[in-house]
Motif scaffolding. Structure first.
Motif, PDB file in Angstrom:
ATOM      1  N   CYS A   1       0.847  -1.192   0.000  1.00  0.00           N
ATOM      2  CA  CYS A   1       0.000   0.000   0.000  1.00  0.00           C
ATOM      3  C   CYS A   1       0.884   1.244   0.000  1.00  0.00           C
ATOM      4  O   CYS A   1       1.911   1.285   0.682  1.00  0.00           O
ATOM      5  CB  CYS A   1      -0.895   0.019   1.231  1.00  0.00           C
ATOM      6  N   LEU A   2       0.460   2.240  -0.748  1.00  0.00           N
ATOM      7  CA  LEU A   2       1.230   3.474  -0.852  1.00  0.00           C
ATOM      8  C   LEU A   2       0.586   4.601  -0.057  1.00  0.00           C
ATOM      9  O   LEU A   2      -0.621   4.562   0.238  1.00  0.00           O
ATOM     10  CB  LEU A   2       1.372   3.875  -2.321  1.00  0.00           C
ATOM     11  N   ILE A   3       1.411   5.595   0.284  1.00  0.00           N
ATOM     12  CA  ILE A   3       0.945   6.740   1.047  1.00  0.00           C
ATOM     13  C   ILE A   3      -0.355   7.264   0.439  1.00  0.00           C
ATOM     14  O   ILE A   3      -0.507   7.312  -0.775  1.00  0.00           O
ATOM     15  CB  ILE A   3       2.038   7.833   1.124  1.00  0.00           C
ATOM     16  N   GLY A   4      -1.285   7.603   1.308  1.00  0.00           N
ATOM     17  CA  GLY A   4      -2.597   8.053   0.874  1.00  0.00           C
ATOM     18  C   GLY A   4      -3.680   7.004   1.073  1.00  0.00           C
ATOM     19  O   GLY A   4      -4.869   7.326   1.127  1.00  0.00           O
ATOM     20  N   GLU A   5      -3.266   5.734   1.200  1.00  0.00           N
ATOM     21  CA  GLU A   5      -4.244   4.678   1.422  1.00  0.00           C
ATOM     22  C   GLU A   5      -4.636   4.672   2.900  1.00  0.00           C
ATOM     23  O   GLU A   5      -3.775   4.687   3.789  1.00  0.00           O
ATOM     24  CB  GLU A   5      -3.689   3.338   0.968  1.00  0.00           C
ATOM     25  N   PRO A   6      -5.948   4.677   3.199  1.00  0.00           N
ATOM     26  CA  PRO A   6      -6.436   4.817   4.578  1.00  0.00           C
ATOM     27  C   PRO A   6      -5.882   3.793   5.574  1.00  0.00           C
ATOM     28  O   PRO A   6      -5.683   4.125   6.740  1.00  0.00           O
ATOM     29  CB  PRO A   6      -7.957   4.668   4.437  1.00  0.00           C
ATOM     30  N   VAL A   7      -5.605   2.572   5.148  1.00  0.00           N
ATOM     31  CA  VAL A   7      -5.111   1.547   6.071  1.00  0.00           C
ATOM     32  C   VAL A   7      -3.797   1.969   6.726  1.00  0.00           C
ATOM     33  O   VAL A   7      -3.494   1.563   7.849  1.00  0.00           O
ATOM     34  CB  VAL A   7      -4.977   0.173   5.370  1.00  0.00           C
ATOM     35  N   LEU A   8      -3.027   2.817   6.063  1.00  0.00           N
ATOM     36  CA  LEU A   8      -1.750   3.274   6.610  1.00  0.00           C
ATOM     37  C   LEU A   8      -1.917   4.284   7.740  1.00  0.00           C
ATOM     38  O   LEU A   8      -0.974   4.543   8.486  1.00  0.00           O
ATOM     39  CB  LEU A   8      -0.873   3.877   5.509  1.00  0.00           C
ATOM     40  N   ARG A   9      -3.113   4.839   7.889  1.00  0.00           N
ATOM     41  CA  ARG A   9      -3.373   5.830   8.931  1.00  0.00           C
ATOM     42  C   ARG A   9      -4.215   5.287  10.082  1.00  0.00           C
ATOM     43  O   ARG A   9      -4.469   5.970  11.057  1.00  0.00           O
ATOM     44  CB  ARG A   9      -4.068   7.058   8.321  1.00  0.00           C
ATOM     45  N   ALA A  10      -4.635   4.040   9.979  1.00  0.00           N
ATOM     46  CA  ALA A  10      -5.456   3.430  11.024  1.00  0.00           C
ATOM     47  C   ALA A  10      -4.571   2.795  12.095  1.00  0.00           C
ATOM     48  O   ALA A  10      -3.475   2.320  11.798  1.00  0.00           O
ATOM     49  CB  ALA A  10      -6.374   2.377  10.414  1.00  0.00           C
ATOM     50  N   VAL A  11      -5.063   2.782  13.332  1.00  0.00           N
ATOM     51  CA  VAL A  11      -4.391   2.045  14.398  1.00  0.00           C
ATOM     52  C   VAL A  11      -4.768   0.576  14.213  1.00  0.00           C
ATOM     53  O   VAL A  11      -5.957   0.229  14.173  1.00  0.00           O
ATOM     54  CB  VAL A  11      -4.808   2.555  15.790  1.00  0.00           C
ATOM     55  N   ALA A  12      -3.765  -0.265  14.053  1.00  0.00           N
ATOM     56  CA  ALA A  12      -3.996  -1.688  13.768  1.00  0.00           C
ATOM     57  C   ALA A  12      -4.543  -2.407  14.997  1.00  0.00           C
ATOM     58  O   ALA A  12      -4.200  -2.092  16.133  1.00  0.00           O
ATOM     59  CB  ALA A  12      -2.705  -2.342  13.298  1.00  0.00           C
ATOM     60  N   ALA A  13      -5.374  -3.408  14.732  1.00  0.00           N
ATOM     61  CA  ALA A  13      -6.012  -4.200  15.791  1.00  0.00           C
ATOM     62  C   ALA A  13      -5.046  -5.247  16.344  1.00  0.00           C
ATOM     63  O   ALA A  13      -4.251  -5.836  15.599  1.00  0.00           O
ATOM     64  CB  ALA A  13      -7.248  -4.892  15.239  1.00  0.00           C
ATOM     65  N   PRO A  14      -5.122  -5.509  17.652  1.00  0.00           N
ATOM     66  CA  PRO A  14      -4.298  -6.573  18.236  1.00  0.00           C
ATOM     67  C   PRO A  14      -4.636  -7.931  17.626  1.00  0.00           C
ATOM     68  O   PRO A  14      -5.776  -8.181  17.221  1.00  0.00           O
ATOM     69  CB  PRO A  14      -4.676  -6.552  19.720  1.00  0.00           C
ATOM     70  N   VAL A  15      -3.641  -8.789  17.589  1.00  0.00           N
ATOM     71  CA  VAL A  15      -3.829 -10.155  17.098  1.00  0.00           C
ATOM     72  C   VAL A  15      -4.284 -11.024  18.264  1.00  0.00           C
ATOM     73  O   VAL A  15      -3.654 -11.021  19.330  1.00  0.00           O
ATOM     74  CB  VAL A  15      -2.516 -10.705  16.501  1.00  0.00           C
ATOM     75  N   ALA A  16      -5.376 -11.762  18.050  1.00  0.00           N
ATOM     76  CA  ALA A  16      -5.899 -12.664  19.080  1.00  0.00           C
ATOM     77  C   ALA A  16      -5.784 -14.125  18.668  1.00  0.00           C
ATOM     78  O   ALA A  16      -5.716 -15.010  19.514  1.00  0.00           O
ATOM     79  CB  ALA A  16      -7.359 -12.325  19.394  1.00  0.00           C
ATOM     80  N   GLN A  17      -5.757 -14.384  17.367  1.00  0.00           N
ATOM     81  CA  GLN A  17      -5.710 -15.749  16.842  1.00  0.00           C
ATOM     82  C   GLN A  17      -4.306 -16.060  16.319  1.00  0.00           C
ATOM     83  O   GLN A  17      -3.847 -15.412  15.370  1.00  0.00           O
ATOM     84  CB  GLN A  17      -6.715 -15.906  15.694  1.00  0.00           C
ATOM     85  N   PHE A  18      -3.656 -17.027  16.905  1.00  0.00           N
ATOM     86  CA  PHE A  18      -2.343 -17.477  16.447  1.00  0.00           C
ATOM     87  C   PHE A  18      -2.570 -18.778  15.689  1.00  0.00           C
ATOM     88  O   PHE A  18      -2.525 -19.865  16.255  1.00  0.00           O
ATOM     89  CB  PHE A  18      -1.392 -17.642  17.640  1.00  0.00           C
ATOM     90  N   ASP A  19      -2.866 -18.624  14.401  1.00  0.00           N
ATOM     91  CA  ASP A  19      -3.327 -19.748  13.600  1.00  0.00           C
ATOM     92  C   ASP A  19      -2.643 -19.769  12.233  1.00  0.00           C
ATOM     93  O   ASP A  19      -1.690 -19.013  11.988  1.00  0.00           O
ATOM     94  CB  ASP A  19      -4.857 -19.696  13.458  1.00  0.00           C
ATOM     95  N   GLU A  20      -3.151 -20.602  11.361  1.00  0.00           N
ATOM     96  CA  GLU A  20      -2.602 -20.757  10.014  1.00  0.00           C
ATOM     97  C   GLU A  20      -2.671 -19.449   9.224  1.00  0.00           C
ATOM     98  O   GLU A  20      -1.759 -19.125   8.460  1.00  0.00           O
ATOM     99  CB  GLU A  20      -3.353 -21.864   9.261  1.00  0.00           C
ATOM    100  N   ASP A  21      -3.750 -18.685   9.410  1.00  0.00           N
ATOM    101  CA  ASP A  21      -3.875 -17.406   8.701  1.00  0.00           C
ATOM    102  C   ASP A  21      -2.755 -16.444   9.100  1.00  0.00           C
ATOM    103  O   ASP A  21      -2.195 -15.748   8.248  1.00  0.00           O
ATOM    104  CB  ASP A  21      -5.237 -16.760   8.973  1.00  0.00           C
ATOM    105  N   LEU A  22      -2.433 -16.398  10.389  1.00  0.00           N
ATOM    106  CA  LEU A  22      -1.340 -15.544  10.848  1.00  0.00           C
ATOM    107  C   LEU A  22      -0.008 -16.034  10.282  1.00  0.00           C
ATOM    108  O   LEU A  22       0.802 -15.236   9.803  1.00  0.00           O
ATOM    109  CB  LEU A  22      -1.281 -15.505  12.378  1.00  0.00           C
ATOM    110  N   ALA A  23       0.214 -17.325  10.308  1.00  0.00           N
ATOM    111  CA  ALA A  23       1.456 -17.890   9.759  1.00  0.00           C
ATOM    112  C   ALA A  23       1.602 -17.554   8.275  1.00  0.00           C
ATOM    113  O   ALA A  23       2.695 -17.205   7.807  1.00  0.00           O
ATOM    114  CB  ALA A  23       1.501 -19.398   9.981  1.00  0.00           C
ATOM    115  N   THR A  24       0.505 -17.633   7.538  1.00  0.00           N
ATOM    116  CA  THR A  24       0.526 -17.303   6.110  1.00  0.00           C
ATOM    117  C   THR A  24       0.824 -15.830   5.907  1.00  0.00           C
ATOM    118  O   THR A  24       1.631 -15.462   5.044  1.00  0.00           O
ATOM    119  CB  THR A  24      -0.816 -17.679   5.451  1.00  0.00           C
TER     120      THR A  24
END
Length: 153
Positions: free
Chosen positions: A7-30
């Protein structure tokens, strides 16, 4: 593993506070495997999940791979538990802000706590390039970019 689009500057995800990780699973490993692959291909020394469009508190680093052996670390739910009062100012670039560099002030060392991909708690003190990279990527998880507190070179 797969390359993910950065993602490049200007994309909203870069300005959001990221959510804590609760699931330590295959999706996280991927996600972590994809982030390492994307970081190395970019080529970068660090990459945060928001930079690949995922608002989760995850980042990966490998500050030595360009000059020596690989030292990859995946940080999940990272935090600074202590830091130096003295600061260093140096150039930083960002995969989300191509072809620009900024002089940024960072603590000379940080004591960090995080979880690994399996959820185990880790703690270590980082100095030099690893401390700078840790702080840079942690900023991404808080919606902060080097444009916010750096001086363009």
């Amino acid at each position: 593993m797969a390359l993910r689009e950065v993602c490049l500057i200007g994309e909203p995800v870069l300005r959001a506070v990221a959510a804590p990780v609760a699931q330590f699973d295959e999706d996280l490993a991927t996600l972590i495997a994809d982030m390492f692959e994307t970081m190395y291909a970019a080529p970068g020394r660090g990459l945060a999940a928001p930079q690949v469009g995922v608002s989760s508190r995850v980042f990966v680093t490998d500050v030595t791979w360009k000059d020596g052996p690989h030292t990859p670390i995946a940080f999940v739910n990272p935090e600074v538990v202590a830091q130096a009062e003295d600061v260093v100012t140096g150039p930083e670039a960002c995969l989300s802000i191509p072809e620009r560099a900024f002089d940024v002030k960072r603590p000379s060392w940080v004591e960090a706590r995080w979880q690994d991909a399996d959820g185990a708690v880790r703690q270590a003190r980082f100095e030099g390039p690893q401390a700078i990279c840790f702080c840079h990527e942690l900023d991404h998880l808080n919606g902060v970019l080097i444009t916010d507190h750096g001086v363009e070179r």
